[in-house]
Motif scaffolding. Structure first.
Motif, PDB file in Angstrom:
ATOM      1  N   HIS A 117      -3.516  11.153 -14.970  1.00  0.00           N
ATOM      2  CA  HIS A 117      -3.539  12.352 -15.552  1.00  0.00           C
ATOM      3  C   HIS A 117      -4.428  13.417 -14.797  1.00  0.00           C
ATOM      4  O   HIS A 117      -5.593  13.242 -14.414  1.00  0.00           O
ATOM      5  N   TYR A 118      -3.770  14.559 -14.466  1.00  0.00           N
ATOM      6  CA  TYR A 118      -4.252  15.783 -13.805  1.00  0.00           C
ATOM      7  C   TYR A 118      -4.270  16.648 -14.754  1.00  0.00           C
ATOM      8  O   TYR A 118      -3.353  17.532 -15.052  1.00  0.00           O
ATOM      9  N   PRO A 119      -5.479  16.947 -15.220  1.00  0.00           N
ATOM     10  CA  PRO A 119      -5.824  18.204 -15.972  1.00  0.00           C
ATOM     11  C   PRO A 119      -5.521  19.575 -15.484  1.00  0.00           C
ATOM     12  O   PRO A 119      -5.194  19.552 -14.161  1.00  0.00           O
ATOM     13  N   GLU A 120      -5.338  20.421 -16.066  1.00  0.00           N
ATOM     14  CA  GLU A 120      -5.034  21.881 -15.484  1.00  0.00           C
ATOM     15  C   GLU A 120      -5.849  22.153 -14.292  1.00  0.00           C
ATOM     16  O   GLU A 120      -6.973  22.151 -14.445  1.00  0.00           O
ATOM     17  N   GLY A 121      -5.566  22.570 -13.138  1.00  0.00           N
ATOM     18  CA  GLY A 121      -6.305  22.852 -11.920  1.00  0.00           C
ATOM     19  C   GLY A 121      -6.603  21.510 -11.039  1.00  0.00           C
ATOM     20  O   GLY A 121      -7.209  21.657 -10.094  1.00  0.00           O
ATOM     21  N   ALA A 122      -6.343  20.212 -11.270  1.00  0.00           N
ATOM     22  CA  ALA A 122      -6.608  19.194 -10.982  1.00  0.00           C
ATOM     23  C   ALA A 122      -5.653  19.006  -9.371  1.00  0.00           C
ATOM     24  O   ALA A 122      -4.513  19.744  -9.228  1.00  0.00           O
ATOM     25  N   PHE A 123      -6.171  18.281  -8.465  1.00  0.00           N
ATOM     26  CA  PHE A 123      -5.605  18.223  -7.128  1.00  0.00           C
ATOM     27  C   PHE A 123      -5.756  16.989  -6.526  1.00  0.00           C
ATOM     28  O   PHE A 123      -6.744  16.091  -7.062  1.00  0.00           O
ATOM     29  N   TYR A 124      -5.172  16.440  -5.522  1.00  0.00           N
ATOM     30  CA  TYR A 124      -5.431  15.142  -4.598  1.00  0.00           C
ATOM     31  C   TYR A 124      -5.062  15.821  -3.055  1.00  0.00           C
ATOM     32  O   TYR A 124      -4.278  15.695  -3.027  1.00  0.00           O
ATOM     33  N   LYS A 125      -6.110  15.943  -2.492  1.00  0.00           N
ATOM     34  CA  LYS A 125      -6.036  16.278  -0.860  1.00  0.00           C
ATOM     35  C   LYS A 125      -5.079  15.220  -0.267  1.00  0.00           C
ATOM     36  O   LYS A 125      -4.972  14.234  -0.486  1.00  0.00           O
ATOM     37  N   ARG A 126      -4.551  15.779   0.847  1.00  0.00           N
ATOM     38  CA  ARG A 126      -3.863  14.790   1.717  1.00  0.00           C
ATOM     39  C   ARG A 126      -4.693  13.572   2.011  1.00  0.00           C
ATOM     40  O   ARG A 126      -5.681  13.342   2.430  1.00  0.00           O
ATOM     41  N   HIS A 127      -3.682  12.540   1.777  1.00  0.00           N
ATOM     42  CA  HIS A 127      -4.184  10.993   1.970  1.00  0.00           C
ATOM     43  C   HIS A 127      -3.198  10.033   2.126  1.00  0.00           C
ATOM     44  O   HIS A 127      -1.965  10.433   2.089  1.00  0.00           O
ATOM     45  N   ILE A 128      -3.579   8.805   2.679  1.00  0.00           N
ATOM     46  CA  ILE A 128      -2.461   7.882   2.617  1.00  0.00           C
ATOM     47  C   ILE A 128      -2.858   6.723   1.636  1.00  0.00           C
ATOM     48  O   ILE A 128      -4.151   6.414   1.589  1.00  0.00           O
ATOM     49  N   ASP A 129      -2.022   6.068   0.729  1.00  0.00           N
ATOM     50  CA  ASP A 129      -2.383   5.312  -0.067  1.00  0.00           C
ATOM     51  C   ASP A 129      -2.864   3.915   0.371  1.00  0.00           C
ATOM     52  O   ASP A 129      -3.611   3.258  -0.278  1.00  0.00           O
ATOM     53  N   ALA A 130      -2.702   3.425   1.625  1.00  0.00           N
ATOM     54  CA  ALA A 130      -3.020   2.090   2.050  1.00  0.00           C
ATOM     55  C   ALA A 130      -4.518   2.314   2.468  1.00  0.00           C
ATOM     56  O   ALA A 130      -4.997   3.451   2.840  1.00  0.00           O
ATOM     57  N   PHE A 131      -5.231   1.101   2.351  1.00  0.00           N
ATOM     58  CA  PHE A 131      -6.782   1.307   2.678  1.00  0.00           C
ATOM     59  C   PHE A 131      -6.999   0.593   4.083  1.00  0.00           C
ATOM     60  O   PHE A 131      -5.870   0.220   4.882  1.00  0.00           O
ATOM     61  N   ASN A 132      -8.094   1.409   4.655  1.00  0.00           N
ATOM     62  CA  ASN A 132      -8.373   0.989   6.180  1.00  0.00           C
ATOM     63  C   ASN A 132      -8.676  -0.565   6.200  1.00  0.00           C
ATOM     64  O   ASN A 132      -8.466  -1.086   7.352  1.00  0.00           O
ATOM     65  N   ALA A 133      -9.326  -0.868   5.262  1.00  0.00           N
ATOM     66  CA  ALA A 133      -9.700  -2.485   5.367  1.00  0.00           C
ATOM     67  C   ALA A 133      -8.699  -3.439   4.737  1.00  0.00           C
ATOM     68  O   ALA A 133      -8.479  -3.536   3.799  1.00  0.00           O
ATOM     69  N   GLY A 134      -8.197  -4.015   5.787  1.00  0.00           N
ATOM     70  CA  GLY A 134      -7.075  -4.938   5.281  1.00  0.00           C
ATOM     71  C   GLY A 134      -5.850  -4.251   5.043  1.00  0.00           C
ATOM     72  O   GLY A 134      -5.660  -3.335   5.083  1.00  0.00           O
ATOM     73  N   ILE A 135      -4.753  -5.223   4.786  1.00  0.00           N
ATOM     74  CA  ILE A 135      -3.413  -4.837   4.912  1.00  0.00           C
ATOM     75  C   ILE A 135      -3.092  -5.232   3.364  1.00  0.00           C
ATOM     76  O   ILE A 135      -3.312  -6.249   2.940  1.00  0.00           O
ATOM     77  N   ASN A 136      -2.770  -4.291   2.744  1.00  0.00           N
ATOM     78  CA  ASN A 136      -2.563  -4.309   1.178  1.00  0.00           C
ATOM     79  C   ASN A 136      -1.437  -3.567   0.475  1.00  0.00           C
ATOM     80  O   ASN A 136      -0.311  -4.133   0.253  1.00  0.00           O
ATOM     81  N   ARG A 137      -1.602  -2.395   0.164  1.00  0.00           N
ATOM     82  CA  ARG A 137      -0.469  -1.652  -0.437  1.00  0.00           C
ATOM     83  C   ARG A 137       0.671  -1.482   0.619  1.00  0.00           C
ATOM     84  O   ARG A 137       0.455  -0.926   1.725  1.00  0.00           O
ATOM     85  N   ARG A 138       1.574  -1.746   0.306  1.00  0.00           N
ATOM     86  CA  ARG A 138       2.754  -1.765   1.132  1.00  0.00           C
ATOM     87  C   ARG A 138       3.868  -0.798   0.747  1.00  0.00           C
ATOM     88  O   ARG A 138       4.611   0.179   1.632  1.00  0.00           O
ATOM     89  N   LEU A 139       4.234  -0.569  -0.496  1.00  0.00           N
ATOM     90  CA  LEU A 139       5.059   0.155  -1.158  1.00  0.00           C
ATOM     91  C   LEU A 139       4.709   0.983  -2.323  1.00  0.00           C
ATOM     92  O   LEU A 139       4.182   0.378  -3.343  1.00  0.00           O
ATOM     93  N   SER A 140       4.826   2.486  -2.426  1.00  0.00           N
ATOM     94  CA  SER A 140       4.186   3.032  -3.617  1.00  0.00           C
ATOM     95  C   SER A 140       5.179   3.793  -4.268  1.00  0.00           C
ATOM     96  O   SER A 140       6.560   3.930  -3.791  1.00  0.00           O
ATOM     97  N   THR A 141       5.263   3.841  -5.652  1.00  0.00           N
ATOM     98  CA  THR A 141       6.102   4.417  -6.582  1.00  0.00           C
ATOM     99  C   THR A 141       5.233   5.317  -7.612  1.00  0.00           C
ATOM    100  O   THR A 141       4.277   5.024  -7.814  1.00  0.00           O
ATOM    101  N   VAL A 142       6.166   6.503  -7.971  1.00  0.00           N
ATOM    102  CA  VAL A 142       5.488   7.340  -8.619  1.00  0.00           C
ATOM    103  C   VAL A 142       6.673   7.793  -9.726  1.00  0.00           C
ATOM    104  O   VAL A 142       7.759   8.328  -9.167  1.00  0.00           O
ATOM    105  N   LEU A 143       6.240   7.574 -10.878  1.00  0.00           N
ATOM    106  CA  LEU A 143       7.438   7.988 -11.910  1.00  0.00           C
ATOM    107  C   LEU A 143       6.834   9.105 -12.723  1.00  0.00           C
ATOM    108  O   LEU A 143       5.735   9.006 -13.534  1.00  0.00           O
ATOM    109  N   TYR A 144       7.216  10.302 -12.664  1.00  0.00           N
ATOM    110  CA  TYR A 144       6.873  11.518 -13.262  1.00  0.00           C
ATOM    111  C   TYR A 144       7.046  11.545 -14.881  1.00  0.00           C
ATOM    112  O   TYR A 144       8.192  11.415 -15.221  1.00  0.00           O
TER     113      TYR A 144
END
Length: 214
Positions: A117-144
């Motif tokens: 939930h992004y309230p009015e004015g909310a944001f998320y700055k540039r990033h990558i979904d995978a974490f630095n520690a270890g190999i984990n998230r490989r494929l991302s999905t977003v359903l609006y």
């Protein structure tokens, strides 16, 4: 509340479109994968979770987890996997996992999912979904899940080219729009929204320590 079938009549063929798009470009944007009535019911069920009470989202995982309001200020609710109203969506998600593994050999193992939930004015700055520690998230999905989202409502997803500042796509979070992309490859950000913005966001993970070839 009884939910209608999640899939549109051509949903199975959309699996092939997604896999082909991942192979050729690393990401794909599709509309009308899910039935409109199902999306309306799904949004109602998720809204009933009271998004205003969700916890502020953080950055990182486990010991590295922290909150930084200058990077992101959305609110999230992790879904446990036993929600009956998500059964059709998760069935489709399992079909996608199998299709991707069969043709791209990504070794996707499990799926984690949250309601954002992004309230009015909310944001998320540039990033990558995978974490630095270890190999984990490989494929991302977003359903609006944003009915009647207009061009002036903001909240777009900016997709950047790998290792670049070049914006390769600016995606409006319109109702039913699905974005699927390789988690480790594409930096992205969410621009400030001018009204409440909702999405069902998930990641397919692989077993830690195993990194299948693409």
């Amino acid at each position: 509340m009884a939910l209608v079938s999640a899939l549109s009549p051509h949903a199975e063929s959309q699996l092939d479109v997604i896999v082909s798009g991942l192979y050729s470009s690393g990401y794909v944007v599709l509309d009308h994968v899910f039935d409109d009535n199902y999306l309306t019911c799904l949004l109602k069920e998720l809204i009933d979770l009271k998004p205003d009470d969700f916890r502020p989202a953080g950055i990182g995982r486990d010991d590295e987890f922290h909150k930084n309001r200058f990077v992101r200020n959305d609110r999230i609710h992790w879904l446990e996997g036993d929600e009956t109203f998500l059964s059709s969506y998760r069935t489709w998600g399992e079909s996608l996992r199998l299709a991707v593994n069969r043709r791209l050999f990504l070794g996707l193992y499990e799926y984690e999912c949250m309601f954002a939930h992004y309230p009015e004015g909310a944001f998320y700055k540039r990033h990558i979904d995978a974490f630095n520690a270890g190999i984990n998230r490989r494929l991302s999905t977003v359903l609006y899940l944003n009915p009647q989202w207009g061009s002036n409502d903001g909240g777009e997803l900016l997709m950047y080219a790998p290792d670049s500042d070049k914006v390769i796509n600016r995606i409006s979070p319109q109702m039913g729009r699905l974005v699927v992309f390789l988690s480790e490859e594409f930096p992205h950000e969410v621009l400030p929204a001018k009204r409440a913005r909702y999405s069902l966001t998930g990641w397919y993970r692989i077993n830690e320590g195993r990194h299948p070839a693409f």
